[in-house]
Design a protein around this motif. Structure first.
Motif, PDB file in Angstrom:
ATOM      1  N   TYR A  13      -1.425  -0.602  -6.225  1.00 12.52           N
ATOM      2  CA  TYR A  13      -2.832  -0.993  -6.365  1.00 12.52           C
ATOM      3  C   TYR A  13      -2.934  -2.521  -6.362  1.00 12.52           C
ATOM      4  CZ  TYR A  13      -4.638   3.653  -7.680  1.00 12.52           C
ATOM      5  OH  TYR A  13      -5.026   4.968  -7.685  1.00 12.52           O
ATOM      6  N   MET A  73     -11.851  -1.137  -6.631  1.00 11.22           N
ATOM      7  CA  MET A  73     -11.533  -0.178  -5.577  1.00 11.22           C
ATOM      8  C   MET A  73     -12.381   1.069  -5.805  1.00 11.22           C
ATOM      9  SD  MET A  73      -7.973   1.833  -4.598  1.00 11.22           S
ATOM     10  CE  MET A  73      -7.034   0.374  -4.149  1.00 11.22           C
ATOM     11  N   SER A 115     -16.407  -7.242   0.717  1.00  7.74           N
ATOM     12  CA  SER A 115     -15.676  -5.980   0.609  1.00  7.74           C
ATOM     13  C   SER A 115     -15.131  -5.592   1.975  1.00  7.74           C
ATOM     14  CB  SER A 115     -16.579  -4.874   0.055  1.00  7.74           C
ATOM     15  OG  SER A 115     -17.581  -4.537   0.982  1.00  7.74           O
ATOM     16  N   TYR A 174      -2.632  -3.822  -2.835  1.00  7.16           N
ATOM     17  CA  TYR A 174      -3.871  -3.609  -2.076  1.00  7.16           C
ATOM     18  C   TYR A 174      -4.948  -4.606  -2.508  1.00  7.16           C
ATOM     19  CZ  TYR A 174      -2.445   0.648   0.377  1.00  7.16           C
ATOM     20  OH  TYR A 174      -1.831   1.543   1.221  1.00  7.16           O
ATOM     21  N   PHE A 175      -5.081  -4.807  -3.808  1.00  4.90           N
ATOM     22  CA  PHE A 175      -6.077  -5.753  -4.317  1.00  4.90           C
ATOM     23  C   PHE A 175      -5.783  -7.179  -3.838  1.00  4.90           C
ATOM     24  CE2 PHE A 175      -7.160  -2.869  -8.115  1.00  4.90           C
ATOM     25  CZ  PHE A 175      -8.395  -2.517  -7.605  1.00  4.90           C
ATOM     26  N   VAL A 194     -10.445   3.619   1.388  1.00  4.68           N
ATOM     27  CA  VAL A 194     -11.020   3.066   0.154  1.00  4.68           C
ATOM     28  C   VAL A 194     -11.704   1.741   0.473  1.00  4.68           C
ATOM     29  CG1 VAL A 194      -9.347   4.176  -1.386  1.00  4.68           C
ATOM     30  CG2 VAL A 194      -8.879   1.876  -0.507  1.00  4.68           C
ATOM     31  N   ILE A 244     -12.547  -1.995  -1.055  1.00  2.00           N
ATOM     32  CA  ILE A 244     -12.157  -2.956  -2.087  1.00  2.00           C
ATOM     33  C   ILE A 244     -13.117  -4.134  -2.021  1.00  2.00           C
ATOM     34  CG2 ILE A 244     -10.366  -4.501  -2.969  1.00  2.00           C
ATOM     35  CD1 ILE A 244      -8.297  -2.574  -1.797  1.00  2.00           C
TER      36      ILE A 244
END
Length: 157
Positions: free
Chosen positions: A27, A96, A6, A30-31, A76, A78
């Motif tokens: 999203y 997330m 992470s 970002y992932f 955040v 992930i």
């Protein structure tokens, strides 16, 4: 070796809508960026090196659930995990949360298909790659649908 790497990311202004919420399409960015970072930072796997060897992956499917908004300037966390490695596919789950990991914001499952970038054709993973991939595989939640998996994850967060 961590099977569930992470990292923390900051939600950028340019990725948000007029309300300061992370745009739904972003999203995925970002992932995907987090997974690439995790491969490099945790497993020393660099996608460019595989590409030069004639191995690459394309996304063959995404399934995503948006549970809470990520907002501008928020930090955040992930997490990504290889749920299942098969000769013709990799199944990855990405989660997330807020930085403290107390609230789930989104969960995405992605299937990657191995492709030879020189021919553009699907190829099976090599035995050597499969041996390595099995060492980081974590099948937790892989046998249930996304809705059931979210129920499980909410009990943990």
């Amino acid at each position: 070796m961590s099977k569930n790497p992470s990292s923390v990311y900051k939600i950028r202004f340019s990725d948000c809508d007029l309300f300061g919420h992370l745009n739904n399409a972003r999203y995925i960015d970002y992932f995907m960026n987090a997974r690439e970072d995790h491969l490099k930072d945790y497993y020393n796997l660099r996608l460019t090196e595989y590409y030069e060897k004639g191995i690459s992956w394309v996304v063959s499917s995404h399934e995503i659930a948006y549970l809470r908004s990520a907002v501008y300037d928020e930090m955040v966390t992930i997490e990504s995990v290889l749920q299942l490695a098969e000769p013709d596919a990799l199944h990855v789950e990405l989660i997330m949360t807020d930085e403290a990991k107390s609230h789930i914001k989104a969960v995405m499952r992605t299937q990657f298909t191995p492709i030879n970038p020189k021919t553009g054709k699907k190829e099976l993973h090599s035995g050597e790659f499969m041996d390595w991939a099995k060492t980081i595989e974590d099948k937790t939640g892989a046998d249930i649908n996304l809705r059931e998996r979210i129920k499980e994850l909410r009990l943990m967060h």
